[in-house]
Motif scaffolding. Sequence first.
Motif, short mmCIF file in Angstrom:
data_model
loop_
_atom_site.label_atom_id
_atom_site.label_comp_id
_atom_site.label_asym_id
_atom_site.label_seq_id
_atom_site.Cartn_x
_atom_site.Cartn_y
_atom_site.Cartn_z
N UNK A 176 0.82 -1.20 0.00
CA UNK A 176 0.00 0.00 0.00
C UNK A 176 0.85 1.25 0.00
N UNK A 177 1.93 1.25 0.82
CA UNK A 177 2.82 2.41 0.87
C UNK A 177 3.52 2.60 -0.46
N UNK A 178 3.89 1.49 -1.11
CA UNK A 178 4.55 1.58 -2.42
C UNK A 178 3.61 2.18 -3.45
N UNK A 179 2.35 1.74 -3.46
CA UNK A 179 1.38 2.28 -4.41
C UNK A 179 1.13 3.76 -4.16
N UNK A 180 1.13 4.15 -2.89
CA UNK A 180 0.94 5.56 -2.57
C UNK A 180 2.15 6.39 -2.99
N UNK A 181 3.36 5.81 -2.85
CA UNK A 181 4.58 6.54 -3.21
C UNK A 181 4.66 6.81 -4.70
N UNK A 182 4.16 5.89 -5.51
CA UNK A 182 4.24 6.09 -6.96
C UNK A 182 2.92 6.66 -7.51
N UNK A 183 2.10 7.18 -6.58
CA UNK A 183 0.88 7.91 -6.95
C UNK A 183 -0.13 7.06 -7.71
N UNK A 184 -0.23 5.77 -7.34
CA UNK A 184 -1.22 4.92 -7.95
C UNK A 184 -2.48 4.80 -7.11
N UNK A 185 -2.44 5.30 -5.89
CA UNK A 185 -3.64 5.29 -5.06
C UNK A 185 -4.56 6.42 -5.49
N UNK A 186 -5.84 6.13 -5.70
CA UNK A 186 -6.77 7.20 -6.08
C UNK A 186 -7.02 8.15 -4.92
N UNK A 188 11.04 -19.52 5.10
CA UNK A 188 9.83 -19.11 5.81
C UNK A 188 9.50 -17.65 5.57
N UNK A 189 10.53 -16.80 5.57
CA UNK A 189 10.31 -15.38 5.33
C UNK A 189 9.78 -15.13 3.92
N UNK A 190 10.35 -15.86 2.95
CA UNK A 190 9.88 -15.72 1.57
C UNK A 190 8.44 -16.19 1.43
N UNK A 191 8.11 -17.28 2.11
CA UNK A 191 6.73 -17.78 2.06
C UNK A 191 5.76 -16.77 2.67
N UNK A 228 1.71 -12.64 1.97
CA UNK A 228 1.23 -11.27 2.20
C UNK A 228 0.81 -10.61 0.88
N UNK A 229 1.61 -10.84 -0.18
CA UNK A 229 1.27 -10.26 -1.49
C UNK A 229 -0.05 -10.84 -2.00
N UNK A 230 -0.20 -12.16 -1.87
CA UNK A 230 -1.45 -12.79 -2.31
C UNK A 230 -2.63 -12.34 -1.44
N UNK A 231 -2.37 -12.15 -0.15
CA UNK A 231 -3.42 -11.65 0.73
C UNK A 231 -3.87 -10.25 0.36
N UNK A 232 -2.91 -9.41 -0.04
CA UNK A 232 -3.27 -8.06 -0.48
C UNK A 232 -4.14 -8.11 -1.73
#
Length: 285
Positions: free
Chosen positions: A1-11, A167-170, A175-179
């Motif tokens: 979410x923070x990444x999307x906001x940083x690159x101005x993709x959040x409406x 485990x960290x990669x999993x 988390x990405x799939x959950x998003x």
Amino acid sequence: MAFLNAICLLPTAPPAKSTSFSSLVALGMVTAFSNGLANVSLKFNSVGFYQMAKIAVTPTIVLTEFLFLGKRVSFQKALSLTVVSFGVAIATVTDLQFNLFGALVALAWIVPSATNKILWSNLQQQDNWTALGLMWKTTPVTVFSLVALMPWLDPPGLLTFNWNISNTLAILISAALGFLLQWSGALALGATSATTHVVLGQFKTCIILLGGFVAFQSDPGINSLLGATMALAGMSFYTYLNLHETDELLVKQTIIKDNSFSSLKPKSSKSSGDNHDGKDGTDFV
């Protein structure tokens, strides 16, 4: 979410006055309770009992919207939802096992899950929130709430977990799939309703079951296949009713627009002969 906001993709969000801060906090906390209790329920219950709890979300949504929002469900819709619920129960509840603590967790999860879907749908439709915009506003509250609930929902949890590379990669992939799952669910809730979102999830379950039988020759049993087919029939009827209501609403809106347009038309002027008042035929002495 923070990444999307940083690159101005959040409406952009709607005006601040359209949604109270307490509503956003409530949504974030309810989302945390819903997700956290769902994981604990799946941990302590069998898959069959977990599915029974999911089925109970549908009547809970209908009852909650009737009591607090005044929404009524037609008899035909109620009948189709009943068919869907019974079909999904027959198709998926094959290993029903009772555990007292797990049952209490499942019961505690039903109300937050129904409330979560109702709030997501209403805030997007009534206050003009987009899915990503609402997620950006509520995710901090959800994260803090989950951290506060972690010692009770998943003791000892974070401190004793084996944080190796695999485990960290999993966890990152999860988390990405959950998003993506949360985003797609929010989009569906904004475009439809809380009840339709539940039916959509049950449709996914039936398609997975029938797809495994057709594509991979799995054998879930004749009862599961009949239950899935029954549920799909109920879903098809429910979809037909929704589309029929949408068509009727569009027709009513068109009639209202036509009536308002015709009322704005200027009235036809009287004939020119009536306006002369005989002046052309006046005799002069």
